[in-house]
Motif scaffolding. Sequence first.
Motif, PDB file in Angstrom:
ATOM      1  N   ARG A 179      -4.075   2.496  13.035  1.00  0.00           N
ATOM      2  CA  ARG A 179      -4.722   1.718  11.973  1.00  0.00           C
ATOM      3  C   ARG A 179      -3.895   0.484  11.630  1.00  0.00           C
ATOM      4  NH1 ARG A 179      -6.366   4.006   6.012  1.00  0.00           N
ATOM      5  NH2 ARG A 179      -4.228   4.817   6.102  1.00  0.00           N
ATOM      6  N   LEU A 180      -2.569   0.639  11.559  1.00  0.00           N
ATOM      7  CA  LEU A 180      -1.717  -0.501  11.247  1.00  0.00           C
ATOM      8  C   LEU A 180      -1.746  -1.543  12.365  1.00  0.00           C
ATOM      9  CD1 LEU A 180       1.415   1.167   9.604  1.00  0.00           C
ATOM     10  CD2 LEU A 180      -0.639   0.249   8.519  1.00  0.00           C
ATOM     11  N   TYR A 231       0.856  -1.184   0.000  1.00  0.00           N
ATOM     12  CA  TYR A 231       0.000   0.000   0.000  1.00  0.00           C
ATOM     13  C   TYR A 231       0.888   1.228   0.000  1.00  0.00           C
ATOM     14  CZ  TYR A 231      -3.202   3.690   1.232  1.00  0.00           C
ATOM     15  OH  TYR A 231      -3.920   4.866   1.209  1.00  0.00           O
ATOM     16  N   ILE A 243       3.495  -6.313   9.462  1.00  0.00           N
ATOM     17  CA  ILE A 243       3.384  -5.113   8.631  1.00  0.00           C
ATOM     18  C   ILE A 243       4.710  -4.371   8.714  1.00  0.00           C
ATOM     19  CG2 ILE A 243       2.222  -2.890   8.307  1.00  0.00           C
ATOM     20  CD1 ILE A 243      -0.291  -4.139   9.529  1.00  0.00           C
ATOM     21  N   ASP A 253      -9.441 -14.166   8.360  1.00  0.00           N
ATOM     22  CA  ASP A 253      -9.444 -12.781   7.887  1.00  0.00           C
ATOM     23  C   ASP A 253      -8.079 -12.439   7.291  1.00  0.00           C
ATOM     24  OD1 ASP A 253     -10.073 -10.200   7.338  1.00  0.00           O
ATOM     25  OD2 ASP A 253      -9.950  -9.496   9.403  1.00  0.00           O
ATOM     26  N   LEU A 274      -6.085  -2.527   3.237  1.00  0.00           N
ATOM     27  CA  LEU A 274      -6.120  -2.085   4.632  1.00  0.00           C
ATOM     28  C   LEU A 274      -7.343  -2.622   5.373  1.00  0.00           C
ATOM     29  CD1 LEU A 274      -4.990   1.618   4.110  1.00  0.00           C
ATOM     30  CD2 LEU A 274      -3.588  -0.348   4.735  1.00  0.00           C
ATOM     31  N   GLU A 275      -8.132  -3.436   4.679  1.00  0.00           N
ATOM     32  CA  GLU A 275      -9.296  -4.055   5.311  1.00  0.00           C
ATOM     33  C   GLU A 275      -8.992  -5.472   5.800  1.00  0.00           C
ATOM     34  OE1 GLU A 275     -12.335  -3.894   2.354  1.00  0.00           O
ATOM     35  OE2 GLU A 275     -12.390  -1.703   2.283  1.00  0.00           O
ATOM     36  N   HIS A 276      -7.830  -6.008   5.422  1.00  0.00           N
ATOM     37  CA  HIS A 276      -7.433  -7.348   5.826  1.00  0.00           C
ATOM     38  C   HIS A 276      -6.555  -7.297   7.070  1.00  0.00           C
ATOM     39  CE1 HIS A 276      -9.156  -8.778   2.124  1.00  0.00           C
ATOM     40  NE2 HIS A 276      -8.336  -8.026   1.401  1.00  0.00           N
ATOM     41  N   THR A 277      -6.264  -8.449   7.637  1.00  0.00           N
ATOM     42  CA  THR A 277      -5.333  -8.526   8.756  1.00  0.00           C
ATOM     43  C   THR A 277      -4.103  -9.320   8.328  1.00  0.00           C
ATOM     44  OG1 THR A 277      -6.497 -10.466   9.633  1.00  0.00           O
ATOM     45  CG2 THR A 277      -7.096  -8.311  10.531  1.00  0.00           C
ATOM     46  N   TYR A 278      -2.997  -9.082   9.040  1.00  0.00           N
ATOM     47  CA  TYR A 278      -1.706  -9.613   8.626  1.00  0.00           C
ATOM     48  C   TYR A 278      -0.920 -10.141   9.822  1.00  0.00           C
ATOM     49  CZ  TYR A 278      -2.949  -6.952   4.466  1.00  0.00           C
ATOM     50  OH  TYR A 278      -3.621  -6.463   3.367  1.00  0.00           O
ATOM     51  N   ARG A 310      -2.758  -9.374  13.404  1.00  0.00           N
ATOM     52  CA  ARG A 310      -3.311 -10.457  14.196  1.00  0.00           C
ATOM     53  C   ARG A 310      -2.586 -10.511  15.539  1.00  0.00           C
ATOM     54  NH1 ARG A 310      -2.685 -13.685   8.839  1.00  0.00           N
ATOM     55  NH2 ARG A 310      -4.712 -13.335   7.867  1.00  0.00           N
ATOM     56  N   ARG A 321      -4.612  -3.768  12.178  1.00  0.00           N
ATOM     57  CA  ARG A 321      -4.598  -4.745  11.090  1.00  0.00           C
ATOM     58  C   ARG A 321      -3.701  -5.941  11.401  1.00  0.00           C
ATOM     59  NH1 ARG A 321      -8.642  -5.287   8.973  1.00  0.00           N
ATOM     60  NH2 ARG A 321      -9.249  -4.433  10.972  1.00  0.00           N
TER      61      ARG A 321
END
Length: 224
Positions: free
Chosen positions: A144-145, A108, A126, A222, A119-123, A150, A148
């Motif tokens: 916000r990060l 992104y 990051i 997710d 930015l709607e998913h989880t990771y 887990r 996102r």
Amino acid sequence: MMPTCPLCASADTAFYHRDAWRDYHRCERCTLVFVPPTFRLAPEEERAVYDQHRNSPDDPGYRRFLARLFEPLHARLEQGARGLDFGAGPGPTLSVMFEEAGHPMAIYDPFYAPDPSVLEHTYDFITATEVAEHLFSPGKELARLVGRLRPGGWLGLMTKRVTDHAAFTRWHYILDPTHVSFFSESTFRWLANEHDMSVEFPAGDVVLLQRRWRSASVKASDGF
């Protein structure tokens, strides 16, 4: 009237430094040093600076630079962990390095890869290399990060750190007009405490924050 801190929203800020073309203030709560809004570049001026960057995954020197974050973060990841490179810039490279190591990546960038759906998913992790110092609203963007990630996920940042006032006044880092937010170790410790994360400093410009497992659970499905 002193400007409000863009990281923690505290009004307890004080003048810190003035150079030939802008002022810097410091937050007494989180210790962020920041440039007040009146001195920020317009989006088109900011983009013009970034367009001059010539970073590429074909550049061995740039890979060595990014390895300062890649190596300690990769050592902490499980096989196949999924990641997001936030602020990837005009020549995404760190994402390529992680993909080569077996980690599926999304990217992104508000100018070069402005896909809000990622930015709607989880990771599981990051990354944001040489990004934090450019953020006008670091409190909002970093929250916000973190949101996102887990539970157990990692946020890996590269940004040079403030050490003391005397060094700041001579620092080449503040000469870049796109650099507006300057973090110290104490700032990152505040951030870690605020978001219930652990924090490590593997190198002078690298910080790793891990979301604690007891944080709110996220559905394993997710992903992206």
